[in-house]
Write a protein that holds these residues in place. Structure first.
Motif, PDB file in Angstrom:
ATOM      1  N   PRO A 147       0.196   3.399   7.898  1.00  0.00           N
ATOM      2  CA  PRO A 147      -0.894   3.975   8.695  1.00  0.00           C
ATOM      3  C   PRO A 147      -0.340   4.901   9.775  1.00  0.00           C
ATOM      4  O   PRO A 147       0.748   4.698  10.296  1.00  0.00           O
ATOM      5  N   THR A 148      -1.102   5.917  10.045  1.00  0.00           N
ATOM      6  CA  THR A 148      -0.713   6.856  11.089  1.00  0.00           C
ATOM      7  C   THR A 148      -1.148   6.277  12.422  1.00  0.00           C
ATOM      8  O   THR A 148      -2.306   5.929  12.609  1.00  0.00           O
ATOM      9  N   ILE A 149      -0.194   6.168  13.290  1.00  0.00           N
ATOM     10  CA  ILE A 149      -0.498   5.605  14.608  1.00  0.00           C
ATOM     11  C   ILE A 149      -0.813   6.772  15.529  1.00  0.00           C
ATOM     12  O   ILE A 149      -0.012   7.683  15.701  1.00  0.00           O
ATOM     13  N   THR A 150      -1.988   6.706  16.071  1.00  0.00           N
ATOM     14  CA  THR A 150      -2.375   7.754  17.025  1.00  0.00           C
ATOM     15  C   THR A 150      -2.534   7.095  18.381  1.00  0.00           C
ATOM     16  O   THR A 150      -3.128   6.023  18.507  1.00  0.00           O
TER      17      THR A 150
END
Length: 153
Positions: A132-135
């Motif tokens: 998952p892309t951590i923003t």
């Protein structure tokens, strides 16, 4: 010399004839399928097709032998492409009902053996998991100013 030539000529003719017979036999075996050879007399083996399934390279299951009467019920984990059924000379298929993985076959004579041919299991495409892309929330910069006062006395 003439006698030697005649002997060689007759040997060549016999070799040619033997080769031709072998070639015809191989072509006949290939057209009837190797499964028929595995079950004995090709005149007693019927191929019963499953119209719901078709695959390029069917896989042979085990040969099942016994006294089954005229009707057999077959099933497999993988889709059934066809069934080769051994019976008496002159037997014909009376009925064949299939779904993807099972079927019921009735012949005009008793069944003495059968082989279920299935489609190879399909391997699902590999699942690719992307991390998952951590923003992070937008950062706000607050500037603090410090003022120093110098006093002189």
């Amino acid at each position: 010399m003439r006698a030697k030539l005649k002997v060689l000529s007759s040997l060549g003719g016999k070799a040619f004839l033997l080769g031709a017979v072998l070639l015809v036999g191989l072509v006949a075996l290939a057209s009837t399928g190797l499964a028929l050879a595995d079950q004995g007399n090709p005149g007693k083996v019927l191929t019963v097709d499953n119209p719901n399934v078709s695959c390029e390279s069917p896989v042979q299951g085990p040969t099942v032998e016994g006294e089954f009467g005229r009707t057999i019920i077959v099933s497999a984990e993988d889709p059934i492409d066809f069934v080769t059924v051994k019976s008496g000379s002159g037997a014909v298929v009376v009925s064949a009902l299939f779904d993807t993985n099972s079927g019921e076959i009735t012949l005009s004579k008793d069944v003495s053996g059968y082989v279920v041919w299935t489609c190879p299991p399909t391997t699902p495409p590999p699942t690719v998991t992307t991390p998952p892309t951590i923003t992070s929330p937008p950062t706000t910069s607050s500037q603090t100013s410090t003022t120093s006062q110098t006093s002189t006395t």
